[in-house]
Design a protein around this motif. Structure first.
Motif, PDB file in Angstrom:
ATOM      1  N   ALA A 194      -5.775 -67.498 -87.523  1.00 32.90           N
ATOM      2  CA  ALA A 194      -5.584 -68.686 -86.695  1.00 32.90           C
ATOM      3  C   ALA A 194      -6.895 -69.351 -86.313  1.00 32.90           C
ATOM      4  O   ALA A 194      -6.907 -70.525 -85.915  1.00 32.90           O
ATOM      5  N   LYS A 200      -6.427 -73.152 -89.370  1.00 31.70           N
ATOM      6  CA  LYS A 200      -6.066 -73.283 -87.952  1.00 31.70           C
ATOM      7  C   LYS A 200      -5.181 -74.491 -87.658  1.00 31.70           C
ATOM      8  O   LYS A 200      -4.300 -74.427 -86.806  1.00 31.70           O
ATOM      9  N   ASN A 201      -5.388 -75.601 -88.362  1.00 32.34           N
ATOM     10  CA  ASN A 201      -4.611 -76.805 -88.092  1.00 32.34           C
ATOM     11  C   ASN A 201      -3.249 -76.815 -88.783  1.00 32.34           C
ATOM     12  O   ASN A 201      -2.483 -77.763 -88.617  1.00 32.34           O
ATOM     13  N   LYS A 202      -2.956 -75.783 -89.550  1.00 31.06           N
ATOM     14  CA  LYS A 202      -1.679 -75.700 -90.254  1.00 31.06           C
ATOM     15  C   LYS A 202      -0.753 -74.650 -89.640  1.00 31.06           C
ATOM     16  O   LYS A 202       0.339 -74.406 -90.154  1.00 31.06           O
ATOM     17  N   ILE A 203      -1.196 -74.054 -88.547  1.00 23.20           N
ATOM     18  CA  ILE A 203      -0.414 -73.009 -87.881  1.00 23.20           C
ATOM     19  C   ILE A 203       0.253 -73.608 -86.649  1.00 23.20           C
ATOM     20  O   ILE A 203      -0.413 -74.186 -85.777  1.00 23.20           O
ATOM     21  N   TRP A 204       1.561 -73.465 -86.577  1.00 19.21           N
ATOM     22  CA  TRP A 204       2.328 -74.055 -85.484  1.00 19.21           C
ATOM     23  C   TRP A 204       2.163 -73.264 -84.191  1.00 19.21           C
ATOM     24  O   TRP A 204       1.981 -73.822 -83.118  1.00 19.21           O
ATOM     25  N   ALA A 205       2.223 -71.929 -84.278  1.00 20.17           N
ATOM     26  CA  ALA A 205       2.131 -71.096 -83.073  1.00 20.17           C
ATOM     27  C   ALA A 205       1.554 -69.734 -83.422  1.00 20.17           C
ATOM     28  O   ALA A 205       1.694 -69.246 -84.549  1.00 20.17           O
ATOM     29  N   SER A 250      -6.654 -73.091 -81.939  1.00 16.13           N
ATOM     30  CA  SER A 250      -6.139 -74.330 -81.357  1.00 16.13           C
ATOM     31  C   SER A 250      -4.614 -74.382 -81.368  1.00 16.13           C
ATOM     32  O   SER A 250      -4.032 -75.280 -80.753  1.00 16.13           O
ATOM     33  N   SER A 251      -3.951 -73.464 -82.057  1.00 15.78           N
ATOM     34  CA  SER A 251      -2.491 -73.432 -82.093  1.00 15.78           C
ATOM     35  C   SER A 251      -1.944 -72.927 -80.763  1.00 15.78           C
ATOM     36  O   SER A 251      -2.590 -72.126 -80.070  1.00 15.78           O
ATOM     37  N   THR A 253      -0.389 -70.705 -78.170  1.00 14.06           N
ATOM     38  CA  THR A 253      -0.590 -69.249 -78.193  1.00 14.06           C
ATOM     39  C   THR A 253       0.162 -68.562 -77.066  1.00 14.06           C
ATOM     40  O   THR A 253       0.107 -68.986 -75.915  1.00 14.06           O
ATOM     41  N   ALA A 278      -6.561 -72.976 -77.154  1.00 14.15           N
ATOM     42  CA  ALA A 278      -5.351 -73.776 -77.374  1.00 14.15           C
ATOM     43  C   ALA A 278      -4.965 -74.557 -76.124  1.00 14.15           C
ATOM     44  O   ALA A 278      -5.084 -74.043 -75.005  1.00 14.15           O
ATOM     45  N   LEU A 314       3.437 -80.112 -84.987  1.00 18.42           N
ATOM     46  CA  LEU A 314       2.064 -80.285 -85.448  1.00 18.42           C
ATOM     47  C   LEU A 314       1.730 -81.772 -85.533  1.00 18.42           C
ATOM     48  O   LEU A 314       2.610 -82.594 -85.826  1.00 18.42           O
TER      49      LEU A 314
END
Length: 326
Positions: A194, A200-205, A250-251, A253, A278, A314
């Motif tokens: 993450a 990192k920018n492609k992870i929702w949570a 940044s997702s 958390t 986040a 996102l």
């Protein structure tokens, strides 16, 4: 302390005996100081290599490398997948999908702890499937279960990237709703993924459970050796510097911890949360939860569900999927 020494002597008795014998021979022919130097280097090398034995337990219980319980035992629909990692090892995974009425469901990548295999987590995964209505991709690290190779810190990170890249190549899941979940050691693996710029920018949570700030921090707690306070970082073969990496996450958390965790102090969960970068971050402390059984507490799934309901979509720029070659 006794357990650690017993493990080292049992697993490294050959190299330990060779080090002691060679030091004695050198002492006989060349004197004390050269023998002491050889002995010190030998013991240092043994202790450095032994760190893997104290962290990774793929053979606990003993049949974990040959028998992996199938999701069908819990009446879960699944695909058994083997994908090559970037360094050529075949990594075993289970993809458990909801009925294909709709592809717009979150998909969780599940990173397990340091012992056993992913089949031993299926009871918990069944709860995720039925109570959260999500898809789950279980990842079996290299050297665990039916995956090839031997475990290492960089190797586990690479396995996590392999799993994420695999999901990005599928068209039957919503690639804008990827959840990373990690328990204990798996939490450190999830945090690393993450925090990486390319992911990192492609992870929702991100959800981590009963995980630690770093392995050096855990060594100080478990061993209680004062010398560890001054031990240089390069002496630690496995570091898993999760606290340092959390500032790059940044997702959305959720940090989950059992209030009665006797292995990883609950204060580490709070430290991770404070450091997390986040905008949406939460802490769930579950009363009565231990290190391995927090997921059995009555409020466990409800806490995760409340968090996921509040996670925003996102941003549009993160929805452009970059497919990596595996």
């Amino acid at each position: 302390m006794y357990h650690i020494l017993r493990v080292l002597l049992y697993r490294l008795w050959v190299v330990s005996t060779f080090t002691l014998f060679s030091s004695a021979i050198i002492f006989w022919f060349y004197g004390f100081f050269l023998a002491l130097t050889v002995f010190s280097f030998g013991i240092s090398g043994i202790l450095y290599s032994a760190q893997d034995l104290l962290l990774y337990y793929p053979n606990d219980p003993p049949d974990s490398r040959v028998f992996v319980l199938q999701p069908s035992n819990y009446k879960l629909p699944y695909e058994s997948v083997k994908i090559k990692s970037k360094d050529g090892f075949k990594i075993h995974m289970f993809l458990i999908k909801q009925p294909t009425i709709s592809n717009h469901r979150p998909t969780m990548i599940f990173f397990h702890g340091n012992a056993g295999n992913m089949g031993q987590r299926l009871c918990n995964v069944s709860g995720f499937y039925h109570k959260l209505n999500i898809n789950i991709l279980l990842v079996e690290y290299r050297g665990y279960g039916l995956s090839e190779g031997s475990p290492s810190e960089q190797g586990l990170y690479m396995d996590a990237q392999t799993a994420f890249d695999y999901l990005m190549q599928r068209n039957d899941i919503d690639r804008t709703q990827i959840i990373l979940f990690g328990r204990s050691l798996g939490g450190a693996v999830a945090i690393d993924l993450a925090s990486r710029l390319e992911y990192k920018n492609k992870i929702w949570a991100l959800i981590v459970e009963n995980t630690f700030t770093s392995i050096p921090d855990m060594a100080k707690i478990l061993l209680k050796w004062r010398c560890l306070n001054w031990l240089p970082m390069f002496c630690h073969k496995n570091k898993y510097m999760s606290l340092h990496k959390m500032s790059s996450v940044s997702s959305a958390t959720l940090v989950v911890c059992g209030a009665c965790d006797a292995l990883v102090p609950p204060r580490m969960a709070r430290e991770l949360l404070v450091r997390c970068g986040a905008p949406l971050k939460r802490l769930a402390v579950l009363s009565g939860g231990g290190h391995d059984d927090t997921w059995t507490r009555p409020d466990y799934y409800a806490a995760l569900q409340r968090f996921l309901l509040d996670v925003p979509p996102l941003p549009d720029e993160a929805r452009v999927t970059v497919v990596h070659t595996v």
